[in-house]
Design a protein around this motif. Structure first.
Motif: not given
Length: 368
Positions: A198-202, A205-209, A211-220
């Protein structure tokens, strides 16, 4: 056997007892023969359908009729009715009542023969009449055996019902244990994965890839940890006996907490059920610490006392931002259920002093 003997006595009596007719003395003999036969046939009535006072009245009437038949008949086997009725008296009545009525039967039949009352059976000795009550002892023995068999059957049925209830309870307990294990492995892991996604999805929208990568890494990472925990859970469910200290050390290491376990007392083997439940409680407490106090120091103590085993997990306050999330609310309930099954206690609350002040503590004590 009883039914065959009853019919045999009636048949022999009908063929041998004389006189028997439709007038005078023959009519009296016939009437008494019918009464005696009815009293003897009534022994086939189910015990639970005949009130006790009616049983006493019917057997008393049969006793008097048997003595009277001996007196009025001139030949035959009329005395057999008294013998068989006395045996049934012992079978149907309580011991005290049976002995009194059988004694009365012997006195009546003996008196009829001794005083030559009526026209018949003068050749029979009066001592034979006194012995007509003796079969009551056989009836009492048969009643005692019947009661013993019935008690044994009832005890066996009761034991079977208890065994079924125990088996059902064991099944329900095992279902509860498996449900708690599934919750421990899946609920927290899936909640954490969902939160990161959910954090990565949010963040998309900010375009901060980054932080998106960090969230998905945590999910993995949570997925990998969940798989490891699932494998460990399957192993724990299949294993009969797990070494508590070694398993707890391995769990802490896989959670990123090395060298935090303190063991006091003399280490000893504990039942497999105790080991599994303490490990589950530790897993629950560590998961809660990671969720609600990320970055906090963790301290685990395993204490072997003379009559109990205690596990304490403490964590300090969070050192990183806590991501908002909603738990299932089943964690502490599951801990209490686990410990209650073993007759122990569990407590959870904030740490008010010491190096972990401001953090949280969970303590489970299981007696042995």
């Amino acid at each position: 056997m009883q039914w065959a003997l009853t019919l045999a006595v009636i048949a022999v009596g009908a063929l041998t007892i004389r006189p028997m007719g439709f007038s005078g003395r023959g009519l009296a003999v016939a009437a008494l023969f019918v009464v005696n036969s009815a009293a003897l046939l009534a022994r086939r009535l189910p015990e639970h359908k005949v009130p006790r006072h009616l049983v006493l009245a019917w057997l008393t009437l049969g006793t008097v009729a048997a003595a009277a038949l001996i007196g009025v008949s001139s030949s035959g086997t009329s005395y057999l009715f008294a013998f068989f009725l006395a045996g049934h008296i012992g079978y149907r009545l309580e011991t005290k009542q049976a002995l009194v009525l059988a004694g009365a039967c012997g006195l009546l039949c003996g008196g009829v023969l001794y005083f030559h009352l009526g026209p018949g059976h003068h050749l029979l000795p009066w001592t034979l009449g006194l012995t007509t009550g003796a079969p009551v002892l056989i009836g009492i023995i048969n009643r005692s055996q019947r009661q013993a068999v019935r008690a044994a059957i009832e005890a066996a049925e009761s034991a079977e019902r208890a065994a079924r209830a125990e088996a059902r309870t064991a099944v329900l307990t095992e279902r509860g244990r498996i449900a708690r294990d599934v919750h421990d492995v899946l609920a927290h892991s899936l909640a954490g994965i969902n939160m990161q996604l959910e954090l990565a999805d949010a963040l998309l929208d900010t375009g901060d890839l980054e932080k998106v990568r960090e969230a998905t890494n945590k999910a993995h990472g949570l997925v990998k940890e969940s798989l490891k925990q699932a494998q460990w859970t399957v192993h724990a469910l299949r294993e009969d006996a797990l070494p508590l200290v070694e398993s707890l050390t391995a769990m802490l290491a896989s959670s990123g907490h090395r060298d935090v376990l303190t063991v006091t007392g003399t280490v000893r083997a504990v039942p497999a059920q105790v080991t599994q439940n303490l490990l589950r409680i530790a897993q629950e407490a560590l998961t809660n610490a990671a969720r609600h106090a990320p970055g906090a120091d963790v301290d685990v103590e395993l204490a072997y006392a003379a009559s109990s085993t205690a596990l304490t997990i403490r964590n300090g306050p969070a050192t990183r931002r806590v991501n908002a999330g909603v738990g299932s609310g089943m964690g502490l309930i599951g801990m209490r259920e686990r410990v209650a099954l073993l007759g122990g206690t569990v407590s959870a609350g904030p740490v008010t002093e010491g190096p972990h002040q401001g953090g949280w503590q969970v303590e489970a004590v299981i007696p042995e």
